[in-house]
Scaffold this active site. Structure first.
Site, mmCIF file in Angstrom:
data_model
loop_
_atom_site.group_PDB
_atom_site.id
_atom_site.type_symbol
_atom_site.label_atom_id
_atom_site.label_comp_id
_atom_site.label_asym_id
_atom_site.label_seq_id
_atom_site.Cartn_x
_atom_site.Cartn_y
_atom_site.Cartn_z
ATOM 1 N N TYR A 108 -1.857 -0.020 10.225
ATOM 2 C CA TYR A 108 -2.146 -0.662 8.928
ATOM 3 C C TYR A 108 -0.934 -0.571 7.998
ATOM 4 O O TYR A 108 -0.458 -1.589 7.469
ATOM 5 C CB TYR A 108 -3.378 -0.011 8.275
ATOM 6 C CG TYR A 108 -3.533 -0.409 6.831
ATOM 7 C CD1 TYR A 108 -3.898 -1.697 6.478
ATOM 8 C CD2 TYR A 108 -3.261 0.509 5.803
ATOM 9 C CE1 TYR A 108 -4.003 -2.073 5.151
ATOM 10 C CE2 TYR A 108 -3.374 0.141 4.472
ATOM 11 C CZ TYR A 108 -3.740 -1.149 4.152
ATOM 12 O OH TYR A 108 -3.830 -1.524 2.839
ATOM 13 N N THR A 160 0.819 -1.218 0.000
ATOM 14 C CA THR A 160 0.000 0.000 0.000
ATOM 15 C C THR A 160 0.852 1.266 0.000
ATOM 16 O O THR A 160 1.970 1.272 0.547
ATOM 17 C CB THR A 160 -0.895 0.009 1.259
ATOM 18 O OG1 THR A 160 -1.477 1.301 1.409
ATOM 19 C CG2 THR A 160 -0.093 -0.283 2.518
#
Ligand code: UDP
Length: 331
Positions: free
Chosen positions: A141, A117
């Protein structure tokens, strides 16, 4: 040769499964169906309901299907949730990925593709961000994904496994053939929220912050069509099978759109207005996050086919309508 797609019942994973089947690959999906849907898995793929950290299960899937590549999407993806419950994210994203990599190494799977990501970079500026930019995740995350990249790097140095980690920017849109799309309830992503508002599933939506240092004051993001993203994975698979070395590459289009530009595009696609309120900044949002995608283009031979905000939005809106039909059919 079979490709194992973890999280293949989820948003991006279900597009990947269609991309692989369309290319003539044999596919097995491993998904525990916590957020994914059985109906989202293409019927030609084999679905196994289970956990990526179940070593015996994954080992037998690999042996029974002669798996030569794992594309690993399964994981948790909600940034604020990761701030509230970091250990759950380190467990689900990092620990379980560690176990999956270990199983892959033990079973001799030579190729691994990992969904990473742009959150590994933390707050980027208006300039497109390159892979060698400073890595400073601002949430558990982002860190949970970065740790997985590092485990792959080290495993790749120590063992006979090569990997590609693709760092996704803002994935949006849906399969242009209407076979799958973003279906998770309670969506927070901008394009999905705007489409739901246009279709009357929400009374209004909000723009989170209008005082950012960007041309129109709203945040800028690099929205990439989910089908182009799936194509990048297929090319990464080809490259690994051809002997290509491990790679970490951004997946975005290298240009950004503001929140207001996205909403205008949804209004154009929908053909009518819907209520949009100007609101306060959402904590943790960076002003702009835009990819430099030169590396993916050069290394993967990736040429995006759907680099067009209006097309991304039109496909997302079309899927939202299909989803309305599916949900009302189920009652
Ligand atoms: N956004 C917004 N209203 C919404 C949802 C998102 O203004 O209802 C903004 C958000 O603040 C961010 C951009 O849209 O600037 C993209 O947000 P999204 O959650 O889609 O993706 P992120 O970049 O946070 O991963």
């Amino acid at each position: 040769m079979t490709v194992l797609v973890t999280g293949g019942a989820g948003y991006i994973g279900s597009h990947m499964v269609w991309e692989l089947l369309d290319a003539g690959e044999s596919v097995v999906v491993l998904d525990r169906l916590s957020t994914g849907f059985e109906w989202a898995v293409a019927p030609e793929a084999k679905l196994v309901v289970g956990d990526v950290a179940d070593e015996d299960l994954v080992g037998s899937i690999i042996r029974d299907n002669k798996v030569d590549a794992i594309i690993h999407f399964a994981g948790s993806i909600v940034v604020p949730e990761s701030v509230a419950d970091p250990l759950a994210y380190y467990e689900n994203n990092t620990s379980k990925t560690r176990t999956l990599i270990e199983t892959a190494v033990r079973e001799g799977v030579p190729h691994f593709i990992f969904s990473s990501t742009a959150a590994v970079y933390g707050g980027a500026g208006l300039e497109p961000v390159r892979e060698d930019a400073r890595l400073a995740p601002e949430s558990p995350y982002g860190l949970s994904k970065l740790m997985s990249e590092w485990m792959l790097r080290d495993a790749g140095l120590a063992h006979d496994i090569r990997y590609t980690a693709l760092r996704y920017f803002n994935v949006a849109g849906a399969d242009p053939k209407g076979r799958t799309g973003q279906s998770t309830p309670g969506a927070t992503h901008l394009i999905k929220v705007a489409c739901e508002t246009a279709l009357g599933k929400r009374p209004f939506m909000q723009v989170f912050g209008t005082d950012y240092p960007t041309p129109d004051g709203t945040c800028m993001r690099d929205y990439i069509h989910v089908s182009d993203l799936a194509a990048a994975h297929r090319l990464a698979l080809q490259r690994l099978r051809a002997g290509g070395p491990s790679l970490v590459a951004n997946c975005g289009y290298s240009h950004g759109y503001s929140v207001l530009e996205v909403i205008e595009s949804v209004r154009r696609a929908f053909g009518r207005d819907f209520e949009v309120k100007m609101g306060a900044r959402r904590p943790g949002d960076a002003a702009a996050v835009v990819a430099n995608s030169d590396l993916a283009r050069a290394e993967l031979g990736w040429t995006p086919q759907r680099d067009d905000l209006d097309q991304i939005v039109a496909d997302a809106l079309a899927w939202e309508r299909i989803l309305t039909g599916k949900n009302s059919a189920r009652g």
